[in-house]
Design a protein around this motif. Structure first.
Motif, mmCIF file in Angstrom:
data_model
loop_
_atom_site.group_PDB
_atom_site.id
_atom_site.type_symbol
_atom_site.label_atom_id
_atom_site.label_comp_id
_atom_site.label_asym_id
_atom_site.label_seq_id
_atom_site.Cartn_x
_atom_site.Cartn_y
_atom_site.Cartn_z
ATOM 1 N N VAL A 15 0.838 -1.202 0.000
ATOM 2 C CA VAL A 15 0.000 0.000 0.000
ATOM 3 C C VAL A 15 0.872 1.250 0.000
ATOM 4 O O VAL A 15 0.638 2.204 -0.763
ATOM 5 N N GLN A 16 1.884 1.266 0.857
ATOM 6 C CA GLN A 16 2.764 2.431 0.948
ATOM 7 C C GLN A 16 3.532 2.643 -0.365
ATOM 8 O O GLN A 16 3.743 3.783 -0.800
ATOM 9 N N LEU A 25 1.107 4.230 -2.778
ATOM 10 C CA LEU A 25 0.867 5.629 -2.434
ATOM 11 C C LEU A 25 2.064 6.495 -2.829
ATOM 12 O O LEU A 25 1.895 7.608 -3.361
ATOM 13 N N ASP A 26 3.270 6.004 -2.578
ATOM 14 C CA ASP A 26 4.472 6.746 -2.971
ATOM 15 C C ASP A 26 4.465 7.013 -4.474
ATOM 16 O O ASP A 26 4.739 8.138 -4.920
ATOM 17 N N THR A 52 1.873 6.910 -6.557
ATOM 18 C CA THR A 52 0.730 7.740 -6.945
ATOM 19 C C THR A 52 1.026 9.215 -6.719
ATOM 20 O O THR A 52 0.790 10.056 -7.602
ATOM 21 N N LEU A 53 1.538 9.549 -5.546
ATOM 22 C CA LEU A 53 1.841 10.943 -5.221
ATOM 23 C C LEU A 53 2.967 11.487 -6.107
ATOM 24 O O LEU A 53 2.955 12.664 -6.496
ATOM 25 N N GLU A 107 0.046 14.490 4.540
ATOM 26 C CA GLU A 107 -0.129 13.288 5.355
ATOM 27 C C GLU A 107 -1.601 12.896 5.441
ATOM 28 O O GLU A 107 -1.953 11.713 5.334
ATOM 29 N N TYR A 117 -3.943 13.719 3.287
ATOM 30 C CA TYR A 117 -4.368 13.266 1.963
ATOM 31 C C TYR A 117 -3.903 11.832 1.728
ATOM 32 O O TYR A 117 -4.634 11.006 1.195
ATOM 33 N N ARG A 118 -2.709 11.536 2.171
ATOM 34 C CA ARG A 118 -2.174 10.181 2.044
ATOM 35 C C ARG A 118 -3.029 9.196 2.846
ATOM 36 O O ARG A 118 -3.331 8.094 2.367
ATOM 37 N N ASP A 119 -3.456 9.605 4.047
ATOM 38 C CA ASP A 119 -4.334 8.751 4.864
ATOM 39 C C ASP A 119 -5.674 8.504 4.146
ATOM 40 O O ASP A 119 -6.227 7.403 4.212
ATOM 41 N N LEU A 168 -6.177 8.452 0.886
ATOM 42 C CA LEU A 168 -5.926 7.479 -0.182
ATOM 43 C C LEU A 168 -5.792 6.065 0.386
ATOM 44 O O LEU A 168 -6.317 5.101 -0.174
ATOM 45 N N ALA A 169 -5.099 5.954 1.503
ATOM 46 C CA ALA A 169 -4.876 4.643 2.117
ATOM 47 C C ALA A 169 -6.185 4.005 2.572
ATOM 48 O O ALA A 169 -6.327 2.779 2.548
#
Length: 279
Positions: A120-121, A124-125, A127-128, A147, A149-151, A153-154
């Motif tokens: 997942v991480q 996300l890395d 994607t961003l 952070e 926004y990342r949460d 997405l997660a």
């Protein structure tokens, strides 16, 4: 006139079956010779052909006889219906053949896997990193920080059904990861893909207006190719069938599609997809 043997050789229907059809009154010979041999004319051969079409649709002999003996039997309309039903059967079989081909390639079409935290991480890395700067800044402003926004997405990865659907589209977790990591976030590519999609939906509406079944089929094929390109898919069958289901729920997606391309567009596209894949 053709003998039983002649008819059997022409049609592939066994002599025994032709005799049975005579016994039950489904296909009587046109006449009998003095020696008792059955003879069939062209009209009888046409009836046999229609019987064979019914058999391909797995309709019982009893029902075939009842349909064909009906005084209101419309041969042209029946042939048209048979054609439509047999096309649907063919499309369904084509879908099954595609599925078998996927399985033979090692594609997992029934996966119960999910992404672990590390994966997942990693997603996300990526994607961003691929997001256009302006878009990323908008989301940071909306959620308060990168952070948060990342949460956000997660949190999407907690929807197990959605993840299972994505795995079904790609044929498993490994292929899904591979496709995600291939994405570049190139805005020009995205713009071109969106333009292509818009053209395809306009083509759907033209086919809807003209009631052109061949154009309908060709447009589904074009949509499938576009989806394979956009989402890095080997096969677009599952994602398009899910799209069709979503449209038929009259969801917000269906409303947005109809608003952009015209009333009834989403429903027409849904049924065109289902027809193409024999659903």
């Amino acid at each position: 006139m053709k003998t039983v043997k002649d008819v059997s050789e022409i049609t592939g229907v066994s002599i025994r079956t032709l005799r049975y059809y005579d016994e039950i009154g489904l296909l009587k010979p046109t006449e009998l010779t003095n020696a008792g041999y059955r003879l069939y004319d062209n009209k009888a051969l046409e009836r046999l052909q229609e019987i064979m079409f019914f058999k391909e649709l797995e309709i019982s002999l009893e029902d075939i006889k009842r349909i064909m003996d009906n005084p209101n039997y419309d041969r042209e309309q029946v042939l048209l219906t048979q054609k439509i039903l047999l096309e649907q059967k063919r499309n369904r079989l084509n879908g099954i053949i595609e599925l078998i081909s996927d399985v033979m390639k090692g594609v997992n079409t029934m996966s119960f896997e999910t992404f672990n935290d590390e994966e997942v991480q990693k997603i996300l890395d990526h994607t961003l990193k691929c997001m256009p700067k302006e878009s990323l800044e908008e989301q940071i402003q909306k959620y308060g920080s990168i952070e948060k926004y990342r949460d956000h997405l997660a949190s999407g990865f907690s929807n197990k059904q959605a993840i299972a659907d994505v795995f079904k589209w790609y044929g498993g977790k490994e292929k899904t990861m591979e496709a995600i990591m291939q994405s570049t976030g190139n805005t020009e590519e995205l713009k071109q893909e969106q333009q292509e999609t818009a053209e395809i939906y306009k083509q759907f509406m033209a086919a809807k207006e003209s009631r052109d079944v061949n154009a309908q089929k060709e447009t589904v094929e074009r949509l499938a190719e576009n989806y394979k390109k956009m989402f890095k898919l080997d096969n677009a069958r599952n994602i398009l069938l899910d799209l069709a289901s979503e449209y038929l729920k009259f969801s917000q997606l269906a409303e947005a599609t109809d608003s952009q391309f015209g009333n009834g567009c989403s429903e027409y596209v849904a049924y065109a997809i289902q027809k193409y894949y024999g659903v």
